[in-house]
Design an enzyme around this catalytic site. Structure first.
Site, PDB file in Angstrom:
ATOM      1  CG  ASP A  30      -1.778   1.215   1.380  1.00  0.00           C
ATOM      2  OD1 ASP A  30      -2.333   1.645   0.355  1.00  0.00           O
ATOM      3  OD2 ASP A  30      -1.934   1.747   2.502  1.00  0.00           O
ATOM      4  CB  SER A  31       0.182   4.790  -0.589  1.00  0.00           C
ATOM      5  OG  SER A  31      -0.980   4.825   0.228  1.00  0.00           O
ATOM      6  CE1 TYR A  75       2.739   5.677  -3.189  1.00  0.00           C
ATOM      7  CE2 TYR A  75       1.578   3.815  -4.157  1.00  0.00           C
ATOM      8  CZ  TYR A  75       2.729   4.359  -3.622  1.00  0.00           C
ATOM      9  OH  TYR A  75       3.860   3.587  -3.527  1.00  0.00           O
ATOM     10  N   GLY A  76      -2.981   9.164  -3.352  1.00  0.00           N
ATOM     11  CA  GLY A  76      -4.308   9.560  -3.823  1.00  0.00           C
ATOM     12  C   GLY A  76      -4.349  10.823  -4.650  1.00  0.00           C
ATOM     13  CB  CYS A 131      -2.928   0.887  -2.378  1.00  0.00           C
ATOM     14  SG  CYS A 131      -3.064   2.640  -2.768  1.00  0.00           S
ATOM     15  CG  ASN A 132      -9.352   1.012  -2.888  1.00  0.00           C
ATOM     16  OD1 ASN A 132     -10.295   0.438  -3.400  1.00  0.00           O
ATOM     17  ND2 ASN A 132      -9.016   0.820  -1.627  1.00  0.00           N
ATOM     18  CB  THR A 133      -4.597   5.275  -5.240  1.00  0.00           C
ATOM     19  OG1 THR A 133      -5.404   5.720  -4.150  1.00  0.00           O
ATOM     20  CG2 THR A 133      -4.355   6.405  -6.201  1.00  0.00           C
ATOM     21  CD  GLU A 178      -1.273   7.305   7.547  1.00  0.00           C
ATOM     22  OE1 GLU A 178      -0.286   7.407   8.276  1.00  0.00           O
ATOM     23  OE2 GLU A 178      -1.289   6.613   6.512  1.00  0.00           O
ATOM     24  CB  CYS A 209      -9.609   4.695   0.608  1.00  0.00           C
ATOM     25  SG  CYS A 209      -8.049   5.170   1.391  1.00  0.00           S
ATOM     26  CB  THR A 210      -6.660  -0.050   2.155  1.00  0.00           C
ATOM     27  OG1 THR A 210      -5.574   0.791   1.736  1.00  0.00           O
ATOM     28  CG2 THR A 210      -7.036  -0.977   1.031  1.00  0.00           C
ATOM     29  CG  HIS A 211      -5.511   5.069   4.944  1.00  0.00           C
ATOM     30  ND1 HIS A 211      -4.812   4.664   3.834  1.00  0.00           N
ATOM     31  CD2 HIS A 211      -4.588   5.530   5.828  1.00  0.00           C
ATOM     32  CE1 HIS A 211      -3.520   4.887   4.028  1.00  0.00           C
ATOM     33  NE2 HIS A 211      -3.363   5.413   5.233  1.00  0.00           N
TER      34      HIS A 211
END
Ligand code: DGL
Length: 273
Positions: free
Chosen positions: A13-14, A45-46, A76-78, A155, A187-189
Protein backbone atom coordinates in the site's frame (compact mmCIF):
# COMPACT_ATOMS: atom_id res chain seq x y z
CA UNK A 1 12.78 -22.70 -2.01
CA UNK A 2 11.66 -25.93 -3.68
CA UNK A 3 7.92 -25.67 -2.97
CA UNK A 4 6.58 -22.47 -4.59
CA UNK A 5 3.75 -22.43 -2.03
CA UNK A 6 6.27 -21.83 0.75
CA UNK A 7 7.15 -18.42 -0.72
CA UNK A 8 5.53 -15.33 0.85
CA UNK A 9 2.58 -13.30 -0.41
CA UNK A 10 3.65 -9.73 -1.22
CA UNK A 11 1.18 -7.09 -0.03
CA UNK A 12 1.64 -3.36 -0.54
CA UNK A 13 0.00 0.00 0.00
CA UNK A 14 1.07 3.62 -0.15
CA UNK A 15 1.27 3.53 3.64
CA UNK A 16 -0.28 1.73 6.56
CA UNK A 17 -3.89 1.48 5.25
CA UNK A 18 -3.21 -1.82 3.49
CA UNK A 19 -2.61 -3.41 6.88
CA UNK A 20 -6.42 -3.62 7.13
CA UNK A 21 -6.22 -6.00 4.15
CA UNK A 22 -3.16 -7.81 5.56
CA UNK A 23 -5.19 -8.41 8.72
CA UNK A 24 -7.99 -10.15 6.84
CA UNK A 25 -5.44 -12.19 4.87
CA UNK A 26 -3.83 -13.22 8.15
CA UNK A 27 -7.26 -14.23 9.56
CA UNK A 28 -8.31 -16.22 6.50
CA UNK A 29 -4.92 -17.72 5.67
CA UNK A 30 -3.09 -18.05 9.01
CA UNK A 31 -0.46 -20.43 7.62
CA UNK A 32 0.63 -18.11 4.83
CA UNK A 33 3.86 -16.13 5.19
CA UNK A 34 3.73 -12.56 3.89
CA UNK A 35 5.78 -9.44 3.36
CA UNK A 36 3.85 -6.21 3.79
CA UNK A 37 5.39 -3.08 2.32
CA UNK A 38 4.06 0.39 3.17
CA UNK A 39 5.51 3.13 0.99
CA UNK A 40 5.47 5.57 3.89
CA UNK A 41 8.14 7.79 2.32
CA UNK A 42 5.86 8.60 -0.60
CA UNK A 43 2.33 8.41 0.88
CA UNK A 44 -0.22 9.67 -0.16
CA UNK A 45 -0.76 8.22 -3.64
CA UNK A 46 -4.31 9.56 -3.82
CA UNK A 47 -3.34 12.92 -5.30
CA UNK A 48 -0.48 11.77 -7.55
CA UNK A 49 -0.57 11.29 -11.32
CA UNK A 50 -1.39 7.87 -12.80
CA UNK A 51 2.15 7.59 -14.24
CA UNK A 52 3.75 8.24 -10.84
CA UNK A 53 1.49 5.77 -9.03
CA UNK A 54 2.29 3.18 -11.71
CA UNK A 55 6.04 3.75 -11.36
CA UNK A 56 5.96 3.53 -7.55
CA UNK A 57 3.82 0.40 -7.71
CA UNK A 58 6.18 -1.27 -10.15
CA UNK A 59 9.22 -0.47 -7.93
CA UNK A 60 7.51 -2.09 -4.98
CA UNK A 61 6.10 -5.10 -6.78
CA UNK A 62 9.53 -5.86 -8.26
CA UNK A 63 11.18 -5.62 -4.85
CA UNK A 64 8.59 -8.02 -3.43
CA UNK A 65 9.10 -10.43 -6.35
CA UNK A 66 12.89 -10.20 -5.91
CA UNK A 67 12.24 -11.32 -2.34
CA UNK A 68 10.34 -14.37 -3.51
CA UNK A 69 6.70 -13.17 -3.58
CA UNK A 70 4.48 -15.89 -5.10
CA UNK A 71 1.53 -13.47 -5.53
CA UNK A 72 1.08 -9.72 -5.20
CA UNK A 73 -1.88 -8.09 -3.44
CA UNK A 74 -2.20 -4.42 -4.34
CA UNK A 75 -3.76 -3.40 -1.02
CA UNK A 76 -4.26 0.19 -2.14
CA UNK A 77 -7.24 1.29 -4.22
CA UNK A 78 -5.31 4.09 -5.94
CA UNK A 79 -2.52 1.72 -6.98
CA UNK A 80 -5.11 -0.90 -7.95
CA UNK A 81 -6.86 1.68 -10.13
CA UNK A 82 -3.74 2.86 -11.93
CA UNK A 83 -1.25 -0.01 -11.84
CA UNK A 84 -2.94 -3.36 -11.44
CA UNK A 85 -3.38 -4.10 -15.14
CA UNK A 86 0.16 -3.03 -15.90
CA UNK A 87 1.54 -5.22 -13.11
CA UNK A 88 -0.58 -8.15 -14.22
CA UNK A 89 0.83 -7.82 -17.74
CA UNK A 90 4.47 -7.45 -16.66
CA UNK A 91 4.91 -9.77 -13.67
CA UNK A 92 4.87 -13.53 -13.81
CA UNK A 93 2.98 -14.03 -10.53
CA UNK A 94 -0.75 -13.49 -9.90
CA UNK A 95 -1.60 -9.85 -9.13
CA UNK A 96 -4.77 -9.10 -7.15
CA UNK A 97 -6.44 -5.74 -6.83
CA UNK A 98 -8.78 -4.66 -4.05
CA UNK A 99 -11.27 -3.11 -6.48
CA UNK A 100 -12.83 -6.07 -8.34
CA UNK A 101 -13.51 -8.15 -5.21
CA UNK A 102 -15.22 -5.19 -3.49
CA UNK A 103 -17.23 -4.37 -6.61
CA UNK A 104 -18.39 -7.98 -6.91
CA UNK A 105 -19.52 -8.02 -3.26
CA UNK A 106 -21.36 -4.73 -3.69
CA UNK A 107 -23.18 -5.93 -6.83
CA UNK A 108 -24.26 -9.01 -4.93
CA UNK A 109 -25.44 -6.94 -1.97
CA UNK A 110 -27.42 -4.07 -3.54
CA UNK A 111 -31.18 -4.44 -3.78
CA UNK A 112 -31.76 -0.93 -5.21
CA UNK A 113 -29.23 -1.39 -8.04
CA UNK A 114 -27.37 1.66 -6.78
CA UNK A 115 -23.92 1.69 -5.16
CA UNK A 116 -21.96 4.50 -3.53
CA UNK A 117 -18.15 4.54 -3.55
CA UNK A 118 -15.84 6.74 -1.50
CA UNK A 119 -12.11 6.87 -2.09
CA UNK A 120 -9.11 9.06 -2.86
CA UNK A 121 -9.18 11.67 -5.62
CA UNK A 122 -7.14 9.33 -7.81
CA UNK A 123 -9.43 6.35 -7.32
CA UNK A 124 -12.57 8.38 -7.98
CA UNK A 125 -11.08 10.13 -11.02
CA UNK A 126 -9.95 6.81 -12.51
CA UNK A 127 -13.52 5.49 -12.81
CA UNK A 128 -12.16 2.07 -11.82
CA UNK A 129 -15.14 1.18 -9.62
CA UNK A 130 -17.62 2.20 -12.31
CA UNK A 131 -15.84 -0.11 -14.76
CA UNK A 132 -15.55 -2.97 -12.27
CA UNK A 133 -19.25 -2.79 -11.32
CA UNK A 134 -20.26 -2.62 -15.01
CA UNK A 135 -18.31 -5.84 -15.64
CA UNK A 136 -20.62 -7.62 -13.20
CA UNK A 137 -23.86 -5.76 -14.00
CA UNK A 138 -23.96 -2.77 -16.36
CA UNK A 139 -27.44 -1.75 -15.18
CA UNK A 140 -26.19 -0.80 -11.71
CA UNK A 141 -25.69 2.90 -10.95
CA UNK A 142 -22.49 4.00 -9.22
CA UNK A 143 -22.08 7.33 -7.44
CA UNK A 144 -18.55 8.05 -6.25
CA UNK A 145 -17.04 10.79 -4.12
CA UNK A 146 -13.51 11.64 -3.07
CA UNK A 147 -12.94 11.98 0.69
CA UNK A 148 -9.23 12.87 0.89
CA UNK A 149 -9.22 14.01 4.55
CA UNK A 150 -10.24 10.56 5.75
CA UNK A 151 -6.67 9.33 5.14
CA UNK A 152 -4.92 11.76 7.57
CA UNK A 153 -7.79 11.32 10.05
CA UNK A 154 -7.20 7.56 10.09
CA UNK A 155 -3.41 8.00 10.32
CA UNK A 156 -3.84 10.43 13.25
CA UNK A 157 -6.23 8.08 15.00
CA UNK A 158 -9.04 10.68 14.93
CA UNK A 159 -11.55 8.05 13.95
CA UNK A 160 -14.41 9.09 16.20
CA UNK A 161 -15.81 12.22 17.81
CA UNK A 162 -17.01 15.56 16.48
CA UNK A 163 -14.24 16.32 14.00
CA UNK A 164 -14.50 12.95 12.26
CA UNK A 165 -18.30 13.23 12.24
CA UNK A 166 -18.30 16.76 10.80
CA UNK A 167 -15.87 15.86 8.03
CA UNK A 168 -17.88 12.74 7.22
CA UNK A 169 -21.06 14.82 7.12
CA UNK A 170 -19.49 17.30 4.69
CA UNK A 171 -18.30 14.53 2.35
CA UNK A 172 -21.33 12.26 2.56
CA UNK A 173 -24.09 14.88 2.41
CA UNK A 174 -24.22 14.58 -1.38
CA UNK A 175 -25.46 10.99 -1.08
CA UNK A 176 -28.77 12.33 0.32
CA UNK A 177 -30.18 12.73 -3.18
CA UNK A 178 -29.17 9.25 -4.29
CA UNK A 179 -30.89 5.90 -3.83
CA UNK A 180 -27.77 3.93 -2.82
CA UNK A 181 -28.16 1.07 -0.38
CA UNK A 182 -24.50 -0.02 -0.42
CA UNK A 183 -21.41 2.09 0.23
CA UNK A 184 -17.97 0.77 -0.71
CA UNK A 185 -15.05 2.00 1.40
CA UNK A 186 -12.83 2.39 -1.67
CA UNK A 187 -9.67 3.21 0.25
CA UNK A 188 -7.86 0.83 2.55
CA UNK A 189 -7.51 3.53 5.23
CA UNK A 190 -11.27 3.97 5.62
CA UNK A 191 -12.20 0.79 7.56
CA UNK A 192 -10.83 2.53 10.67
CA UNK A 193 -13.55 5.15 10.22
CA UNK A 194 -16.29 2.63 9.41
CA UNK A 195 -18.42 3.28 12.54
CA UNK A 196 -18.56 7.06 11.91
CA UNK A 197 -19.07 6.63 8.17
CA UNK A 198 -21.92 4.15 8.77
CA UNK A 199 -23.59 6.42 11.30
CA UNK A 200 -23.38 9.49 9.05
CA UNK A 201 -24.37 7.81 5.76
CA UNK A 202 -27.47 6.30 7.40
CA UNK A 203 -28.35 9.67 8.94
CA UNK A 204 -27.89 11.46 5.60
CA UNK A 205 -29.86 8.98 3.50
CA UNK A 206 -32.40 8.10 6.21
CA UNK A 207 -32.05 4.36 5.54
CA UNK A 208 -29.97 1.29 6.29
CA UNK A 209 -26.80 1.17 4.18
CA UNK A 210 -24.49 -1.83 3.83
CA UNK A 211 -20.98 -0.44 4.28
CA UNK A 212 -18.45 -2.77 2.63
CA UNK A 213 -14.69 -2.75 2.65
CA UNK A 214 -12.47 -4.63 0.25
CA UNK A 215 -10.39 -6.55 2.80
CA UNK A 216 -12.76 -9.45 3.36
CA UNK A 217 -13.53 -9.92 -0.35
CA UNK A 218 -9.87 -9.60 -1.35
CA UNK A 219 -8.72 -12.19 1.17
CA UNK A 220 -11.41 -14.55 -0.12
CA UNK A 221 -10.26 -14.06 -3.71
CA UNK A 222 -6.62 -14.53 -2.73
CA UNK A 223 -7.46 -17.84 -1.06
CA UNK A 224 -9.16 -18.99 -4.28
CA UNK A 225 -6.26 -17.90 -6.51
CA UNK A 226 -3.63 -19.61 -4.31
CA UNK A 227 -5.63 -22.79 -4.37
CA UNK A 228 -6.31 -22.70 -8.16
CA UNK A 229 -2.64 -22.07 -8.91
CA UNK A 230 -1.31 -24.64 -6.41
CA UNK A 231 0.39 -21.93 -4.40
CA UNK A 232 -1.03 -22.75 -0.97
CA UNK A 233 1.67 -22.83 1.70
CA UNK A 234 2.34 -26.33 3.04
CA UNK A 235 1.55 -26.52 6.77
CA UNK A 236 4.64 -26.73 8.96
CA UNK A 237 5.23 -26.75 12.69
CA UNK A 238 6.99 -23.39 12.39
CA UNK A 239 4.91 -20.18 12.58
CA UNK A 240 4.81 -18.44 9.19
CA UNK A 241 7.07 -15.44 8.82
CA UNK A 242 5.31 -12.07 8.63
CA UNK A 243 7.53 -9.21 7.64
CA UNK A 244 6.57 -5.54 7.84
CA UNK A 245 8.59 -3.18 5.69
CA UNK A 246 8.32 0.58 5.29
CA UNK A 247 10.19 3.04 3.09
CA UNK A 248 10.38 5.64 5.87
CA UNK A 249 10.30 4.88 9.55
CA UNK A 250 9.31 7.00 12.51
CA UNK A 251 8.86 6.37 16.24
CA UNK A 252 5.07 6.36 15.97
CA UNK A 253 4.94 3.46 13.49
CA UNK A 254 4.80 0.58 15.93
CA UNK A 255 1.66 2.07 17.47
CA UNK A 256 0.19 3.17 14.12
CA UNK A 257 0.81 -0.15 12.37
CA UNK A 258 -0.54 -2.08 15.35
CA UNK A 259 -3.74 -0.01 15.18
CA UNK A 260 -4.27 -0.78 11.48
CA UNK A 261 -3.26 -4.45 11.83
CA UNK A 262 -5.28 -4.82 15.05
CA UNK A 263 -2.43 -6.72 16.69
CA UNK A 264 1.05 -5.79 17.88
CA UNK A 265 3.38 -5.17 14.95
CA UNK A 266 7.03 -5.31 16.01
CA UNK A 267 10.25 -5.41 14.06
CA UNK A 268 9.27 -2.94 11.38
CA UNK A 269 12.11 -2.82 8.87
CA UNK A 270 13.16 0.22 6.86
CA UNK A 271 13.85 -0.60 3.20
CA UNK A 272 15.06 1.63 0.38
CA UNK A 273 13.52 1.42 -3.04
N1 DGL B 1 -4.68 3.44 1.09
C1 DGL B 1 -4.75 4.23 -0.13
C2 DGL B 1 -5.89 3.69 -1.02
O1 DGL B 1 -6.48 2.68 -0.74
C3 DGL B 1 -5.03 5.66 0.14
C4 DGL B 1 -3.97 6.48 0.74
C5 DGL B 1 -3.24 7.35 -0.24
O2 DGL B 1 -3.78 8.37 -0.71
O3 DGL B 1 -2.11 7.02 -0.49
O4 DGL B 1 -6.21 4.27 -2.02
Amino acid sequence: MSNPGARPIGIFDSGVGGLTVARKIHDRLPDEPFIYLGDTARVPYGNKSPATVQRYSENIARLLCDNGAKAIVVACNTASAYAREYLRDTLDVPVLSVIEPAAEDAVRTTRQGSIGVIGTLGTVKSGAYERAVAEYDPSIRVVSRACPLFVPLAEEGWTEGDIARQIARRYLDGFAETDIDVLILGCTHYPLLAPVITEVIEEVTGRKIAVLDSAEATSRRLAAVLSEQSLVCPTTAVAPSRRFWVTDISDSYVELCSRFFQAPVKDIVHVDL
